[in-house]
Design a protein around this motif. Sequence first.
Motif, short mmCIF file in Angstrom:
data_model
loop_
_atom_site.label_atom_id
_atom_site.label_comp_id
_atom_site.label_asym_id
_atom_site.label_seq_id
_atom_site.Cartn_x
_atom_site.Cartn_y
_atom_site.Cartn_z
N PRO A 149 55.55 40.10 26.47
CA PRO A 149 55.39 38.67 26.16
C PRO A 149 53.95 38.22 26.38
N GLU A 150 53.49 37.30 25.56
CA GLU A 150 52.09 36.89 25.59
C GLU A 150 51.71 36.17 26.88
N ASP A 151 52.69 35.70 27.63
CA ASP A 151 52.36 35.03 28.89
C ASP A 151 52.33 36.01 30.07
N SER A 152 52.53 37.30 29.82
CA SER A 152 52.63 38.28 30.90
C SER A 152 51.25 38.79 31.32
N LEU A 153 51.18 39.30 32.54
CA LEU A 153 49.95 39.93 33.01
C LEU A 153 49.58 41.11 32.13
N TYR A 207 46.00 41.35 30.23
CA TYR A 207 45.09 42.42 30.63
C TYR A 207 44.73 43.30 29.42
N ALA A 208 45.73 43.72 28.67
CA ALA A 208 45.48 44.58 27.51
C ALA A 208 44.68 43.84 26.45
N TYR A 209 44.96 42.57 26.26
CA TYR A 209 44.23 41.75 25.29
C TYR A 209 42.75 41.67 25.67
N ASN A 210 42.49 41.50 26.96
CA ASN A 210 41.11 41.45 27.43
C ASN A 210 40.39 42.77 27.22
N LEU A 211 41.07 43.89 27.53
CA LEU A 211 40.47 45.21 27.33
C LEU A 211 40.16 45.45 25.86
N ARG A 212 41.09 45.10 25.00
CA ARG A 212 40.88 45.32 23.57
C ARG A 212 39.74 44.45 23.06
N GLY A 213 39.59 43.24 23.63
CA GLY A 213 38.55 42.33 23.19
C GLY A 213 37.15 42.85 23.42
N VAL A 214 36.97 43.67 24.46
CA VAL A 214 35.64 44.23 24.76
C VAL A 214 35.59 45.72 24.46
N ASN A 215 36.67 46.24 23.88
CA ASN A 215 36.73 47.64 23.47
C ASN A 215 36.58 48.60 24.66
N ALA A 246 54.58 45.41 37.84
CA ALA A 246 55.10 44.12 37.38
C ALA A 246 54.25 43.58 36.24
N TRP A 247 53.97 44.43 35.26
CA TRP A 247 53.18 43.99 34.09
C TRP A 247 53.85 42.81 33.38
N GLU A 248 55.18 42.81 33.40
CA GLU A 248 55.91 41.80 32.63
C GLU A 248 55.92 40.42 33.30
N LYS A 249 55.53 40.35 34.57
CA LYS A 249 55.54 39.07 35.28
C LYS A 249 54.51 38.13 34.63
N PRO A 250 54.88 36.87 34.40
CA PRO A 250 53.92 35.92 33.80
C PRO A 250 52.64 35.81 34.62
N LEU A 251 51.53 35.74 33.91
CA LEU A 251 50.23 35.62 34.57
C LEU A 251 50.19 34.36 35.44
N ALA A 252 50.77 33.27 34.94
CA ALA A 252 50.78 32.03 35.72
C ALA A 252 51.55 32.20 37.03
N GLU A 253 52.58 33.02 37.00
CA GLU A 253 53.36 33.27 38.21
C GLU A 253 52.55 34.08 39.23
N TRP A 254 51.85 35.10 38.74
CA TRP A 254 50.96 35.86 39.62
C TRP A 254 49.95 34.93 40.30
N ARG A 255 49.33 34.08 39.49
CA ARG A 255 48.29 33.20 40.03
C ARG A 255 48.87 32.22 41.05
N ALA A 256 50.06 31.71 40.78
CA ALA A 256 50.68 30.78 41.72
C ALA A 256 51.02 31.49 43.04
N GLU A 257 51.59 32.69 42.95
CA GLU A 257 51.98 33.43 44.15
C GLU A 257 50.77 33.81 45.00
N LEU A 258 49.64 34.09 44.34
CA LEU A 258 48.46 34.56 45.05
C LEU A 258 47.48 33.42 45.37
N ASN A 259 47.89 32.19 45.05
CA ASN A 259 47.06 31.01 45.36
C ASN A 259 45.68 31.11 44.71
#
Length: 237
Positions: free
Chosen positions: A88-92, A96-104, A208-221
């Motif tokens: 899912p596009e909201d997942s970590l 992460y993969a989108y960012n890697l592909r963006g800079v090759n 936990a790649w599938e965990k939403p990025l927003a959830e990671w950020r909230a949990e880790l403050n």
Amino acid sequence: MSKPTSIIDADISLSFTPEVVKAVQAFLSFINNGVDIQGIFDVEDALAKQEVVAAQITYLKSIPEIAQIFEERYIGPTYNVEELLKLPEDSLGFAYAYNLRGVNYPPGFYPEVEVLDDVSYYSLRMRQTHDIWHTVSGYGLTLFGGVGLAGFQFGQNRDPLAFLLIAADILNSIKSHRDLDTYMLIVQEGYNAGRKAKPFLAQKWEEAWEKPLAEWRAELNVAPVTYRTPYLPLADV
């Protein structure tokens, strides 16, 4: 009257090994030409045997969650970027993969590290997860993101490498007549965000790649990033 100690004679134990020479050359190159990836690895290799890194590891292991990771010698399972892009596009994993592909950047592009002790384990784990830190912290794979994440990583880990990269980049900014006020604001915000966030080094991201990025950020403050010109990111993911 005793003769003042010469700075040359003060500590001959600091021998100029080939690794130290390469690191000094890399640092001077950073000042003149900007930071480059291979130079970063050269500086890191030279730092590995220095007492400041041993002190850093002692500090990190004083944090229970990080001490557990060191004890486990946790190494995440391998992954495929194309498979992560199917999440899912909201997942970590997708971000992460989108960012890697963006800079090759291919995963695992960094030099291999043989884990022999805590220092080499730390080096390997940070190389494995560096771009995950970019993604979760909000400091993307851009000039702006590199500055911010260096501050964030120093705030989290007391990392001597991050400090030296900031120092070299400041000197390069002076040489290049860049806006130091903006630069220092980014470093300060990154440092403060790193101090406030829970330990990134303790996380098993790859499980936990599938965990939403927003959830990671909230949990880790993780604090929201304030983008500043002229260091705007290419994309906000």
